[in-house]
Design an enzyme around this catalytic site. Structure first.
Site, short mmCIF file in Angstrom:
data_model
loop_
_atom_site.label_atom_id
_atom_site.label_comp_id
_atom_site.label_asym_id
_atom_site.label_seq_id
_atom_site.Cartn_x
_atom_site.Cartn_y
_atom_site.Cartn_z
NE ARG A 7 6.99 4.15 0.38
CZ ARG A 7 6.76 4.99 1.38
NH1 ARG A 7 7.74 5.36 2.18
NH2 ARG A 7 5.56 5.48 1.58
CE1 TYR A 58 1.10 -0.36 4.41
CE2 TYR A 58 0.17 1.85 4.36
CZ TYR A 58 0.94 0.89 4.99
OH TYR A 58 1.55 1.18 6.18
NE ARG A 70 -5.65 -19.50 4.63
CZ ARG A 70 -4.79 -20.34 5.22
NH1 ARG A 70 -4.85 -21.62 4.96
NH2 ARG A 70 -3.90 -19.88 6.07
CE LYS A 120 3.27 3.27 3.23
NZ LYS A 120 3.44 3.29 4.68
CG LEU A 163 8.53 2.62 4.54
CD1 LEU A 163 8.30 1.35 3.73
CD2 LEU A 163 7.20 3.30 4.80
CD GLU A 172 10.31 2.17 10.20
OE1 GLU A 172 10.14 3.14 9.45
OE2 GLU A 172 10.25 0.99 9.80
N1 PDD Z 1 3.07 5.13 7.29
N2 PDD Z 1 7.83 4.08 8.69
C1 PDD Z 1 6.71 3.34 8.74
C2 PDD Z 1 6.77 2.02 9.42
C3 PDD Z 1 5.51 3.81 8.16
O1 PDD Z 1 4.41 3.04 8.19
C4 PDD Z 1 5.51 5.09 7.54
C5 PDD Z 1 4.28 5.64 6.88
C6 PDD Z 1 6.71 5.83 7.51
C7 PDD Z 1 6.79 7.17 6.84
O2 PDD Z 1 6.78 7.04 5.43
P1 PDD Z 1 6.20 8.21 4.52
O3 PDD Z 1 6.94 9.45 4.91
O4 PDD Z 1 6.53 7.78 3.14
O5 PDD Z 1 4.73 8.30 4.81
C8 PDD Z 1 7.84 5.29 8.08
C9 PDD Z 1 1.84 5.53 6.65
C10 PDD Z 1 1.58 6.98 6.74
C11 PDD Z 1 0.70 4.65 7.18
O6 PDD Z 1 0.93 3.46 7.27
O7 PDD Z 1 -0.40 5.15 7.45
#
Ligand code: PDD
Length: 283
Positions: free
Chosen positions: A52, A33, A100, A148, A205, A181
């Site tokens: 990405r 996503y 499945r 992601k 990420l 993170e």
């Molecule tokens: N999450 N690290 C993780 C684990 C994340 O899930 C996200 C973003 C980021 C920041 O990435 P970016 O700057 O590209 O949004 C870092 C999104 C916002 C979410 O899952 O809702």
């Protein structure tokens, strides 16, 4: 006006939108996503997010469900149809529907869903002015969080643990006690006027907001280093903040109830927020 979602090639009323019970996203979290921030009805840093998304699809060997050039069209259509001014668009691709079986299906077609929503006015600025509190938690995620993917149970548990402790975000700790993170954001501290964040690897990420802020800092000649940091570094830090597409630059005022600096939103967070918004791309 009712909300609309894009589901596998069709625009459907949000309340009536459905996916199949044997979608592999639902059964195996077999999908990826992206979350795009929308400002003034424009997509923030579209190119970075779409690059990405394509990387995540490639790493998991999922075929793109639509032509690459069509993503922007459909995101813009969701913005238009839902009259999104400031908000976000959520885009999800899964390996598709199949009976499945852990192995990849031979003939399934990947599924796509795009939804969008407005955020309440002044939501970001109100949160920014208060800052957020962070709780640390063990990083129990899989070893490819650079993808992601929909595999989000560990961050869900971490975010809930943070909320149960009166905090808005969890900072995840690796086996050596360093912060990887946030549960859904990248983590930063500022010490002796130097900005510090963990280098990119398969343990974090590669945040698009992170990349934009790093290039913005270099444009204004600000001191920045990529290195791991732990709770002792946090205790000595002058400021801390997180970045993500939903939070932009968001100050952290306490970690595990330890005040950062004087426990208030600091001047660097303010400055970096301004620098970030100056250099984002809107398309
Ligand atoms: N999450 N690290 C993780 C684990 C994340 O899930 C996200 C973003 C980021 C920041 O990435 P970016 O700057 O590209 O949004 C870092 C999104 C916002 C979410 O899952 O809702």
């Amino acid at each position: 006006m009712s909300r609309e979602a894009f589901v596998n090639g069709e625009y459907i009323e949000y309340i009536n939108s459905k996916v199949h019970i044997e979608d592999r996203g639902y059964q195996f979290a077999d999908g990826v996503y992206e979350v795009f921030a929308i400002l003034n009805s424009k997509i923030v840093d579209y190119e970075g997010h779409i690059k990405r998304l394509n990387r995540s699809l490639k790493e998991l060997k999922i075929a793109s469900p639509i032509q690459k050039k069509s993503y922007k069209f459909h995101i813009n259509e969701i913005i238009k149809r839902n009259i999104i001014q400031d908000g976000l668009v959520y885009l999800q691709v899964t390996r598709g529907v199949a009976s499945r079986d852990f192995k990849f299906p031979k003939n399934s077609k990947s599924s796509i869903v795009i939804i969008g929503k407005n955020t309440p006015s002044n939501y970001y600025n109100n949160n920014f002015n208060k800052g957020i509190k962070v709780k640390t938690a063990k990083d129990i995620r899989w070893k490819r969080v650079d993808i992601k993917s929909l595999n989000l149970l560990p961050p869900v548990l971490a975010k809930q643990y943070a909320a149960d402790n009166g905090c808005e975000e969890a900072w995840l700790l690796d086996d050596d006690g360093y912060i990887t993170e946030g549960s859904s954001s990248n983590a930063w501290i500022v010490k002796n006027k130097t900005v510090i964040t963990r280098p990119v690897s398969s343990s974090i990420l590669n945040g698009i907001t992170r990349s934009t802020l790093i290039s913005s800092l270099s444009k204004v000649g600000y001191k920045f280093i990529e290195r791991k940091f732990n709770i002792n570094d946090i205790k000595d830090a002058d400021e801390a903040f997180i970045t993500s597409a939903t939070q932009f630059v968001m100050p952290v005022i306490a970690v595990n109830n330890i005040k950062i600096g004087d426990g208030r939103v600091g001047e660097f967070s303010q400055l970096f927020k301004e620098i970030y918004f100056k250099y984002i791309s809107l398309s």
